[in-house]
Design an enzyme around this catalytic site. Structure first.
Site, short mmCIF file in Angstrom:
data_model
loop_
_atom_site.label_atom_id
_atom_site.label_comp_id
_atom_site.label_asym_id
_atom_site.label_seq_id
_atom_site.Cartn_x
_atom_site.Cartn_y
_atom_site.Cartn_z
CE1 TYR A 187 0.84 1.58 4.25
CE2 TYR A 187 1.10 -0.80 4.37
CZ TYR A 187 1.33 0.46 4.88
OH TYR A 187 2.07 0.60 6.04
CG PHE B 34 0.64 9.33 5.48
CD1 PHE B 34 0.41 8.10 6.07
CD2 PHE B 34 -0.35 9.89 4.71
CE1 PHE B 34 -0.80 7.43 5.87
CE2 PHE B 34 -1.56 9.24 4.50
CZ PHE B 34 -1.78 8.00 5.09
CG ASP B 35 3.14 3.86 6.10
OD1 ASP B 35 4.31 3.54 5.85
OD2 ASP B 35 2.38 3.18 6.81
CB ILE C 227 -7.68 3.89 10.61
CG1 ILE C 227 -7.23 3.68 9.16
CG2 ILE C 227 -6.58 4.53 11.44
CD1 ILE C 227 -6.86 4.97 8.44
CE1 TYR D 283 -3.87 6.53 12.80
CE2 TYR D 283 -3.57 7.62 10.68
CZ TYR D 283 -3.34 6.54 11.52
OH TYR D 283 -2.59 5.48 11.08
CG PHE E 145 -4.54 4.22 2.75
CD1 PHE E 145 -3.27 3.83 3.13
CD2 PHE E 145 -5.32 4.94 3.65
CE1 PHE E 145 -2.77 4.15 4.38
CE2 PHE E 145 -4.83 5.26 4.91
CZ PHE E 145 -3.56 4.86 5.27
#
Length: 272
Positions: A178, A188-189, A206, A232, A254
């Site tokens: 992902y 961010f990831d 989440i 979040y 995502f």
């Protein structure tokens, strides 16, 4: 500010620990020592011509360590203070020549804490408002696409590939690749960047991610646009691995590939 106070406590602990070591050394020297040990210690001291240099290096290392911790905490918390005055205050304190009395120092630090808390609250609200505005606009535009659907919870999704394998359930452990970005495209990831797929229990992530991944089967790929209440919320998530931090009230994006369902989960294995 909490991290700054934590750093101060840690620095204080270092000083106390070093003081404790010195006390123990003093106590040891006052005790009778075997003659052979005393002689050996004296010879070692004579042979070591760098004792003074080592002591300077140790003192300097402590200063660098404390200074680095303080600088990193100030930068992380976006606190701007005069470094020259910090150095002067530190030097004056070591020399026991402070320009202020103890009660004055407490008053000054109390005022600093109040100012920083006010600035942090104002910054938080500004970041939150900006995130809400940007997220609302992004979700509106994404939802207008013909192949995008919306669940009752508010999750927006676009199925890129349905996948031919089993769909995971809430209690399964999934294997995925992902990438996660903010609505402005900042990453961010990413499991791709780490060079390996991620494996985790689906019920540990989440809400929006958990709900969205159950919409495809193994081998599938999906794009998720997750509103703050399914991500979040108002929590600010710090950056890691040099990637972007997640501001409060952020909408997250995502793209996820479902590579498999961990075969350690018996129910999932039977469904595949």
């Amino acid at each position: 500010m909490k991290s700054l106070l934590k750093m101060t406590l840690i620095s204080g602990a270092i000083v106390l620990a070093l003081t404790g070591c010195d006390d123990k050394k003093t106590e040891t020297k006052s005790q009778p020592q075997p003659a052979t040990e005393v002689t050996t210690a004296a010879n070692d001291q004579q042979q070591n011509s760098n004792v003074e240099y080592d002591q300077k290096a140790e003192a300097y290392a402590i200063g660098v360590s404390m200074g680095t911790n303080l600088r990193e905490n100030l930068e992380y918390n976006k606190i701007i203070l005069d470094h020259n005055q910090i150095s002067k205050g530190f030097s004056d304190a070591l020399a026991n020549k402070s320009q202020y009395k103890e009660d004055q120092i407490k008053t000054i630090l109390k005022g600093l804490n109040e100012r920083l808390e006010k600035e942090a609250a104002e910054s938080f609200e500004a970041d939150k408002a900006a995130s809400i505005k940007a997220g609302d606009q992004f979700r509106k535009e994404f939802a207008a696409k013909s192949d995008v659907k919306k669940t009752d919870s508010g999750l927006l999704y676009q199925i890129i590939d349905e996948g031919k394998g089993a769909h995971p359930t809430n209690n399964d452990t999934v294997i995925v690749h992902y990438v996660g970005t903010l609505v402005d495209g900042q990453k961010f990831d990413s499991s791709y960047d780490r060079g390996e797929a991620a494996t985790f229990p689906l019920n540990s992530v989440i809400k929006g991610y958990k709900e969205g991944l159950q919409l495809i089967g193994v081998g599938g790929k999906i794009k998720l646009v997750i509103p703050p209440e399914l991500a979040y919320g108002d929590e600010k998530m710090p950056s890691f691995d040099g990637k972007a931090e997640i501001p409060p009230a952020s909408t997250l994006v995502f793209e996820v590939e479902l590579l498999g369902i961990d075969n350690q989960n018996e129910s999932s294995s039977n469904n595949q």
